[in-house]
Scaffold this motif. Structure first.
Motif, PDB file in Angstrom:
ATOM      1  N   LEU A 102       0.824  -1.208   0.000  1.00 40.41           N
ATOM      2  CA  LEU A 102       0.000   0.000   0.000  1.00 40.41           C
ATOM      3  C   LEU A 102       0.862   1.263   0.000  1.00 40.41           C
ATOM      4  O   LEU A 102       0.418   2.335  -0.396  1.00 40.41           O
ATOM      5  CB  LEU A 102      -0.916   0.026   1.236  1.00 40.41           C
ATOM      6  N   TYR A 103       2.115   1.123   0.441  1.00 41.25           N
ATOM      7  CA  TYR A 103       2.972   2.294   0.631  1.00 41.25           C
ATOM      8  C   TYR A 103       4.237   2.301  -0.218  1.00 41.25           C
ATOM      9  O   TYR A 103       4.976   3.279  -0.219  1.00 41.25           O
ATOM     10  CB  TYR A 103       3.383   2.399   2.111  1.00 41.25           C
ATOM     11  N   THR A 104       4.509   1.218  -0.914  1.00 44.98           N
ATOM     12  CA  THR A 104       5.712   1.164  -1.742  1.00 44.98           C
ATOM     13  C   THR A 104       5.373   0.589  -3.109  1.00 44.98           C
ATOM     14  O   THR A 104       4.231   0.215  -3.369  1.00 44.98           O
ATOM     15  CB  THR A 104       6.811   0.325  -1.052  1.00 44.98           C
ATOM     16  N   THR A 105       6.353   0.500  -3.993  1.00 43.01           N
ATOM     17  CA  THR A 105       6.114   0.035  -5.357  1.00 43.01           C
ATOM     18  C   THR A 105       6.288  -1.478  -5.462  1.00 43.01           C
ATOM     19  O   THR A 105       6.934  -2.097  -4.613  1.00 43.01           O
ATOM     20  CB  THR A 105       7.086   0.713  -6.339  1.00 43.01           C
ATOM     21  N   SER A 106       5.761  -2.051  -6.520  1.00 41.75           N
ATOM     22  CA  SER A 106       5.881  -3.494  -6.740  1.00 41.75           C
ATOM     23  C   SER A 106       7.337  -3.900  -6.911  1.00 41.75           C
ATOM     24  O   SER A 106       7.771  -4.934  -6.391  1.00 41.75           O
ATOM     25  CB  SER A 106       5.079  -3.903  -7.982  1.00 41.75           C
ATOM     26  N   SER A 107       8.101  -3.108  -7.639  1.00 45.48           N
ATOM     27  CA  SER A 107       9.501  -3.442  -7.892  1.00 45.48           C
ATOM     28  C   SER A 107      10.310  -3.442  -6.602  1.00 45.48           C
ATOM     29  O   SER A 107      11.069  -4.371  -6.318  1.00 45.48           O
ATOM     30  CB  SER A 107      10.111  -2.447  -8.881  1.00 45.48           C
ATOM     31  N   LYS A 108      10.157  -2.395  -5.799  1.00 50.73           N
ATOM     32  CA  LYS A 108      10.898  -2.307  -4.544  1.00 50.73           C
ATOM     33  C   LYS A 108      10.467  -3.410  -3.590  1.00 50.73           C
ATOM     34  O   LYS A 108      11.308  -4.034  -2.926  1.00 50.73           O
ATOM     35  CB  LYS A 108      10.677  -0.930  -3.898  1.00 50.73           C
ATOM     36  N   ALA A 109       9.169  -3.664  -3.512  1.00 54.23           N
ATOM     37  CA  ALA A 109       8.671  -4.717  -2.627  1.00 54.23           C
ATOM     38  C   ALA A 109       9.227  -6.073  -3.044  1.00 54.23           C
ATOM     39  O   ALA A 109       9.599  -6.893  -2.199  1.00 54.23           O
ATOM     40  CB  ALA A 109       7.146  -4.752  -2.661  1.00 54.23           C
ATOM     41  N   GLY A 110       9.323  -6.290  -4.354  1.00 51.24           N
ATOM     42  CA  GLY A 110       9.848  -7.555  -4.848  1.00 51.24           C
ATOM     43  C   GLY A 110      11.293  -7.774  -4.469  1.00 51.24           C
ATOM     44  O   GLY A 110      11.681  -8.855  -4.024  1.00 51.24           O
ATOM     45  N   PHE A 111      12.106  -6.739  -4.614  1.00 52.14           N
ATOM     46  CA  PHE A 111      13.525  -6.889  -4.310  1.00 52.14           C
ATOM     47  C   PHE A 111      13.785  -6.957  -2.807  1.00 52.14           C
ATOM     48  O   PHE A 111      14.668  -7.683  -2.364  1.00 52.14           O
ATOM     49  CB  PHE A 111      14.332  -5.742  -4.939  1.00 52.14           C
TER      50      PHE A 111
END
Length: 302
Positions: free
Chosen positions: A88-97
């Motif tokens: 909800l607060y960060t991006t998919s790419s950052k969350a993935g890494f």
């Protein structure tokens, strides 16, 4: 050898499924609260797997398998709760890494939990991963946010889930062990939803197109199928190797985010991803003191 190869290939497929569903989940939780989404998703998955249970088969639920499944389900719940809310607060790419940091955490915790011999290369990987996390969050223009921290807690929970899955999967049938842990996640998620999300729940949220698509895809592929595969095949490999294979999840997540929503990381973000991915690889390199070259050199007094 064939079992190991099949296990690695199957677990890589699981990493692809999880990485590809990051964007789908992120869209769905804009309409349906995270805990309610997870509770529904895991309940549907558990019910689906229950259809494969037959009275005439040798598969059965034992007290130990139920306890083990609930234990695994607890860490799985923490992982998905932190990850879904973090999205909800960060991006998919950052969350993935950031989730991928579990590949570095697994060997570290294995030393303590599974009593594996510590290797200096593991601690080197931890330092490299920390540097990467700095560039990915603080070094990124968006800065460190609550979502990044929540997803990092998710990485720790998933690491513990991988470690204990390796421990329990060798002693219990995969199907009942998977069903119990999925039901545990569902119940804990519904309970959390009642406490934290009751005011934001509405029937209209369930009939939203993005929510229905996300529930269908994640419950069948990213939950029922994925966790059954993990529980079944992880007994044929090590926890550290599984974590390394799952390191491909953030790669698939970033690729999916780029293809479907044109989400791009900044320059610093890409540098951070490079460091983290390097840390993932470094943690699986053999310790130099254990290598044949080093032993040969020591033997000849070189």
């Amino acid at each position: 050898m064939k079992k190991t190869f099949l296990a690695d290939g199957s677990l890589l497929f699981v990493a692809f499924i999880w990485g590809a569903t990051f964007v789908i989940v992120q869209k769905a939780i804009q309409f349906l609260p995270p805990h309610l989404f997870n509770g529904t998703r895991f309940l549907l998955a558990a019910l689906l797997l229950s259809l494969f249970l037959k009275k005439k088969t040798k598969i059965s639920f034992t007290i130990e398998s139920v306890k083990s499944g609930m234990f695994l389900g607890f860490f799985l719940f923490l992982g998905y709760a932190f990850q879904t809310i973090g999205l909800l607060y960060t991006t998919s790419s950052k969350a993935g890494f950031i989730t991928g940091l579990s590949v570095m955490i697994v060997p570290l915790l294995s030393v303590w939990i599974l009593k594996e011999k510590p290797r200096s290369i593991i601690f080197s990987g931890a330092i490299i991963g920390a540097i990467g996390l700095y560039f990915l969050t603080v070094g990124d223009m968006s800065g460190l946010n609550l979502g990044d921290l929540l997803v990092f807690f998710c990485a720790i929970a998933f690491a513990l889930h991988i470690i204990f899955t390796s421990k329990f999967s060798k002693n219990h049938d995969a199907l009942p062990l998977t069903i119990v842990q999925l039901l545990t996640v569902s119940l804990l998620s519904f309970f959390s939803s009642i406490i934290f999300e009751q005011s934001s729940i509405s029937f209209e949220s369930f009939i939203n197109k993005d929510v229905l698509i996300a529930l269908a895809i994640t419950s069948v592929f990213a939950t029922a199928l994925a966790f059954l595969i993990q529980t079944k095949f992880q007994q044929f490999t090590t926890a550290a190797r599984v974590a390394l294979i799952f390191a491909m999840e953030p790669v698939f997540a970033a690729l999916t985010a780029f293809i479907f929503i044109n989400e791009r990381l900044s320059g610093n973000g890409l540098i951070g991803c490079f460091f983290i991915f390097t840390a993932m690889i470094v943690t699986e390199l053999p310790d130099i003191r254990q290598s044949k070259w080093f032993n040969l050199k020591q033997k000849h007094g070189m």
